[in-house]
Design a protein around this motif. Structure first.
Motif, PDB file in Angstrom:
ATOM      1  N   THR A  15     -28.337   4.217   9.038  1.00  0.00           N
ATOM      2  CA  THR A  15     -27.806   5.352   8.833  1.00  0.00           C
ATOM      3  C   THR A  15     -26.403   5.428   8.462  1.00  0.00           C
ATOM      4  O   THR A  15     -25.860   6.175   7.609  1.00  0.00           O
ATOM      5  CB  THR A  15     -28.142   6.404  10.009  1.00  0.00           C
ATOM      6  N   ALA A  16     -25.619   4.464   9.158  1.00  0.00           N
ATOM      7  CA  ALA A  16     -24.193   4.252   9.029  1.00  0.00           C
ATOM      8  C   ALA A  16     -23.901   3.357   7.795  1.00  0.00           C
ATOM      9  O   ALA A  16     -23.007   3.907   7.001  1.00  0.00           O
ATOM     10  CB  ALA A  16     -23.643   3.325  10.221  1.00  0.00           C
ATOM     11  N   ILE A  17     -24.741   2.399   7.535  1.00  0.00           N
ATOM     12  CA  ILE A  17     -24.156   1.593   6.327  1.00  0.00           C
ATOM     13  C   ILE A  17     -24.610   2.326   4.964  1.00  0.00           C
ATOM     14  O   ILE A  17     -26.045   2.650   4.968  1.00  0.00           O
ATOM     15  CB  ILE A  17     -25.065   0.175   6.450  1.00  0.00           C
ATOM     16  N   GLY A  18     -23.976   2.228   3.954  1.00  0.00           N
ATOM     17  CA  GLY A  18     -24.354   3.016   2.805  1.00  0.00           C
ATOM     18  C   GLY A  18     -23.037   2.918   1.658  1.00  0.00           C
ATOM     19  O   GLY A  18     -22.449   1.883   1.924  1.00  0.00           O
ATOM     20  N   ALA A  19     -23.260   4.059   1.225  1.00  0.00           N
ATOM     21  CA  ALA A  19     -21.989   4.214   0.228  1.00  0.00           C
ATOM     22  C   ALA A  19     -20.585   4.143   0.785  1.00  0.00           C
ATOM     23  O   ALA A  19     -19.793   3.664   0.208  1.00  0.00           O
ATOM     24  CB  ALA A  19     -22.031   5.721  -0.473  1.00  0.00           C
ATOM     25  N   GLY A  20     -20.417   4.490   2.027  1.00  0.00           N
ATOM     26  CA  GLY A  20     -19.129   4.391   2.897  1.00  0.00           C
ATOM     27  C   GLY A  20     -18.741   3.186   2.718  1.00  0.00           C
ATOM     28  O   GLY A  20     -17.554   2.880   2.560  1.00  0.00           O
ATOM     29  N   MET A  21     -19.737   1.872   2.671  1.00  0.00           N
ATOM     30  CA  MET A  21     -19.055   0.541   2.663  1.00  0.00           C
ATOM     31  C   MET A  21     -18.284   0.274   1.351  1.00  0.00           C
ATOM     32  O   MET A  21     -17.164  -0.396   1.374  1.00  0.00           O
ATOM     33  CB  MET A  21     -20.186  -0.472   2.734  1.00  0.00           C
ATOM     34  N   LEU A  22     -18.625   0.900   0.336  1.00  0.00           N
ATOM     35  CA  LEU A  22     -18.027   0.802  -1.123  1.00  0.00           C
ATOM     36  C   LEU A  22     -16.602   1.360  -0.988  1.00  0.00           C
ATOM     37  O   LEU A  22     -15.956   0.978  -1.769  1.00  0.00           O
ATOM     38  CB  LEU A  22     -18.691   1.505  -2.253  1.00  0.00           C
ATOM     39  N   ALA A  23     -16.475   2.454  -0.282  1.00  0.00           N
ATOM     40  CA  ALA A  23     -15.309   3.248  -0.131  1.00  0.00           C
ATOM     41  C   ALA A  23     -14.091   2.408   0.895  1.00  0.00           C
ATOM     42  O   ALA A  23     -12.879   2.750   0.498  1.00  0.00           O
ATOM     43  CB  ALA A  23     -15.537   4.712   0.293  1.00  0.00           C
ATOM     44  N   LEU A  24     -14.575   1.744   1.661  1.00  0.00           N
ATOM     45  CA  LEU A  24     -13.770   1.013   2.553  1.00  0.00           C
ATOM     46  C   LEU A  24     -12.701   0.306   2.065  1.00  0.00           C
ATOM     47  O   LEU A  24     -11.500   0.194   2.333  1.00  0.00           O
ATOM     48  CB  LEU A  24     -14.775   0.447   3.729  1.00  0.00           C
ATOM     49  N   PRO A  25     -13.039  -0.801   1.129  1.00  0.00           N
ATOM     50  CA  PRO A  25     -12.048  -1.502   0.483  1.00  0.00           C
ATOM     51  C   PRO A  25     -10.941  -0.829  -0.423  1.00  0.00           C
ATOM     52  O   PRO A  25      -9.861  -1.028  -0.050  1.00  0.00           O
ATOM     53  CB  PRO A  25     -12.807  -2.395  -0.362  1.00  0.00           C
ATOM     54  N   LEU A  26     -11.404   0.431  -0.747  1.00  0.00           N
ATOM     55  CA  LEU A  26     -10.643   1.262  -1.684  1.00  0.00           C
ATOM     56  C   LEU A  26      -9.787   1.976  -0.737  1.00  0.00           C
ATOM     57  O   LEU A  26      -8.440   2.238  -1.186  1.00  0.00           O
ATOM     58  CB  LEU A  26     -11.442   2.092  -2.416  1.00  0.00           C
ATOM     59  N   ALA A  27     -10.242   2.427   0.449  1.00  0.00           N
ATOM     60  CA  ALA A  27      -9.337   3.195   1.478  1.00  0.00           C
ATOM     61  C   ALA A  27      -8.338   2.444   2.282  1.00  0.00           C
ATOM     62  O   ALA A  27      -7.291   2.954   2.591  1.00  0.00           O
ATOM     63  CB  ALA A  27     -10.381   3.968   2.341  1.00  0.00           C
ATOM     64  N   THR A  28      -8.568   0.928   2.644  1.00  0.00           N
ATOM     65  CA  THR A  28      -7.928   0.161   3.381  1.00  0.00           C
ATOM     66  C   THR A  28      -7.321  -0.783   2.732  1.00  0.00           C
ATOM     67  O   THR A  28      -6.463  -1.407   3.564  1.00  0.00           O
ATOM     68  CB  THR A  28      -8.909  -0.235   4.456  1.00  0.00           C
ATOM     69  N   ALA A  29      -7.202  -0.909   1.414  1.00  0.00           N
ATOM     70  CA  ALA A  29      -6.472  -1.987   0.734  1.00  0.00           C
ATOM     71  C   ALA A  29      -5.142  -2.125   1.054  1.00  0.00           C
ATOM     72  O   ALA A  29      -4.484  -3.452   1.249  1.00  0.00           O
ATOM     73  CB  ALA A  29      -7.013  -1.965  -0.646  1.00  0.00           C
ATOM     74  N   ALA A  30      -4.405  -1.129   1.030  1.00  0.00           N
ATOM     75  CA  ALA A  30      -2.859  -1.023   1.164  1.00  0.00           C
ATOM     76  C   ALA A  30      -2.615  -1.285   2.801  1.00  0.00           C
ATOM     77  O   ALA A  30      -1.291  -1.617   2.935  1.00  0.00           O
ATOM     78  CB  ALA A  30      -2.460   0.344   0.865  1.00  0.00           C
ATOM     79  N   LEU A  31      -3.369  -1.293   3.832  1.00  0.00           N
ATOM     80  CA  LEU A  31      -3.108  -1.739   5.031  1.00  0.00           C
ATOM     81  C   LEU A  31      -2.803  -3.210   5.425  1.00  0.00           C
ATOM     82  O   LEU A  31      -2.051  -3.537   6.468  1.00  0.00           O
ATOM     83  CB  LEU A  31      -4.274  -1.050   6.033  1.00  0.00           C
ATOM     84  N   GLY A  32      -3.599  -4.019   4.552  1.00  0.00           N
ATOM     85  CA  GLY A  32      -3.711  -5.519   4.822  1.00  0.00           C
ATOM     86  C   GLY A  32      -5.006  -5.694   5.722  1.00  0.00           C
ATOM     87  O   GLY A  32      -5.164  -4.835   6.503  1.00  0.00           O
ATOM     88  N   ILE A  33      -5.200  -6.982   5.705  1.00  0.00           N
ATOM     89  CA  ILE A  33      -6.531  -6.997   6.357  1.00  0.00           C
ATOM     90  C   ILE A  33      -6.461  -6.982   7.888  1.00  0.00           C
ATOM     91  O   ILE A  33      -7.454  -6.435   8.387  1.00  0.00           O
ATOM     92  CB  ILE A  33      -7.114  -8.495   5.996  1.00  0.00           C
ATOM     93  N   ILE A  34      -5.645  -7.455   8.466  1.00  0.00           N
ATOM     94  CA  ILE A  34      -5.546  -7.421   9.959  1.00  0.00           C
ATOM     95  C   ILE A  34      -5.537  -5.944  10.545  1.00  0.00           C
ATOM     96  O   ILE A  34      -6.316  -5.497  11.317  1.00  0.00           O
ATOM     97  CB  ILE A  34      -4.435  -8.137  10.540  1.00  0.00           C
ATOM     98  N   PRO A  35      -4.335  -5.256   9.882  1.00  0.00           N
ATOM     99  CA  PRO A  35      -4.632  -3.564  10.418  1.00  0.00           C
ATOM    100  C   PRO A  35      -5.931  -2.856   9.947  1.00  0.00           C
ATOM    101  O   PRO A  35      -6.301  -2.332  10.737  1.00  0.00           O
ATOM    102  CB  PRO A  35      -3.433  -3.201   9.320  1.00  0.00           C
TER     103      PRO A  35
END
Length: 396
Positions: A15-35
């Motif tokens: 139920t959790a894993i789905g299209a949201g996974m594709l959005a995660l790199p796009l949404a968090t790229a500017a934070l850096g991997i550790i943050p």
């Protein structure tokens, strides 16, 4: 661990894993991997806690009740109205996001496979008419198709991660947050990450399925919510470590750009095909599950008759609003997923907190109660407020 428990864990994770996974790199790229990973762990903690809180409320109210009935018993008609409006807003937002992402991938496929420049608005209509019809066919069809697609998606995820792991660049992994990881960057990432852990809608069903076995249900929710966390961390390591956070941030939320970049990095053509299919299946499985729920909910609200005319009416109410959103916000995949966090916070944080505060003093016997007491409820409420504030900040 029996098969019933394993199946329940798979339902929570699926139920959790789905299209949201594709959005995660796009949404968090500017934070850096550790943050980005730290944010994932924090949001996972909130989601795991609220799932146990909803389990507590469900067990106190009665095994077999759905979310609507539980809300009505504890908070009355007003609570049901808020819960129903939040649920409807959530499903409309998710459907619009998946239509936007799916149509953009359809445009990419038309260009790369057939050398055809497909108009984005035409792609939205095509995607809706082909896959949207499954909602009207009923749960039996969607269940069969979703099982197959989800199994294939997980297999493709394993293949993709396995073959891209050797391509991870330590220099790209070590890149610091873009623009110092400023306030706006964090505000944009928080709602999308939160939406990616939205598995709570299946809790009432699992309580009934496992006959209210508290210890088993607790294990199911904790293990089932941890599996998406591990998948998301691996996915961020692969995407940010190969394409690079700076490059992904430059895609401006474009899903096709992310998929194309990963395909370019893949050393073998068949791995490139696996990446493409993984993105397709992630979107389609999420789309089918969400639209089926939305179609059924609209049918209940309108009390539509089970005739052809009734089904057409329900289908139009289900798809016209999200289609209009997808037509006029063609690059809104990440943005609309972020908006879905607002009704999700109301459903799985604010309403459960209010119900717990009302139930606990009235409890006549010692049933299951999640640890933390009132301080934990207060912390969850503050974090829920932060999530909503972050999305409003981005919107304004």
């Amino acid at each position: 661990m029996n098969l019933k428990m394993l199946g329940s864990i798979a339902i929570v994770a699926g139920t959790a894993i789905g299209a949201g996974m594709l959005a995660l790199p796009l949404a968090t790229a500017a934070l850096g991997i550790i943050p980005a990973i730290l944010l994932l762990v924090l949001i996972w903690g909130v989601s795991a806690y609220t799932s146990l809180l909803m389990l507590e409320i469900n067990l106190r109210t009665g095994v077999g009740d759905n979310v609507h009935a539980i809300t009505g018993k504890v908070l009355g008609k007003r609570g049901q109205l808020i819960q129903g409006a939040s649920f409807l807003s959530l499903l409309f937002a998710l459907t619009a996001a998946y239509l936007t992402g799916g149509s953009s991938l359809l445009v990419l496929k038309a260009e790369t496979m057939f050398d055809v420049a497909l108009d984005n608005q035409v792609a939205v209509v095509m995607f809706t008419l082909t896959l949207g019809l499954f909602a009207a066919l009923g749960v039996a069809w969607v269940d069969k198709v979703s099982r197959i697609l989800f199994s294939l998606m997980i297999a493709l995820l394993v293949v993709t991660v396995g073959f891209l792991m050797p391509e991870i660049s330590p220099s790209k992994m070590a890149v610091a947050a873009i623009e110092g990881g400023n306030f706006d960057v964090w505000m944009a990432a928080i709602p999308v990450v939160f939406t990616s852990f939205g598995f709570h809608v299946c809790i009432a069903t699992l309580v009934r399925y496992l006959d209210g076995d508290t210890m088993t249900l607790r294990k199911v929710l904790l293990i089932g919510s941890t599996l998406p966390l591990l998948c998301y961390v691996l996915w961020l390591l692969v995407t940010l470590g190969t394409v690079g956070g700076e490059a992904i941030h430059g895609f401006a939320g474009s899903l096709p750009a992310l998929v194309s970049s990963l395909q370019d990095i893949a050393a073998q053509p068949w791995v490139s095909k696996c990446i493409s299919l993984f993105a397709d299946f992630a979107l389609v499985t999420s789309f089918l599950g969400v639209t089926l729920s939305l179609y059924d909910f609209i049918g209940e609200l309108t009390r539509a008759r089970p005739t052809i005319a009734g089904r057409i009416q329900t289908w139009l109410i289900t798809f016209v609003p999200p289609v209009l959103c997808a037509l006029y916000i063609p690059e809104g995949f990440v943005a609309v997923l972020g908006f879905a966090a607002i009704p999700l916070v109301v459903m799985i944080i604010f309403l459960p907190i209010v119900m717990a505060l009302k139930q606990r003093p009235q409890a006549t016997e010692n049933g299951y109660q999640v640890a933390g007491g009132t301080p934990a409820l207060a912390i969850a409420g503050v974090l829920g407020t932060v999530i909503i504030a972050s999305q409003l900040w981005v919107a304004l």
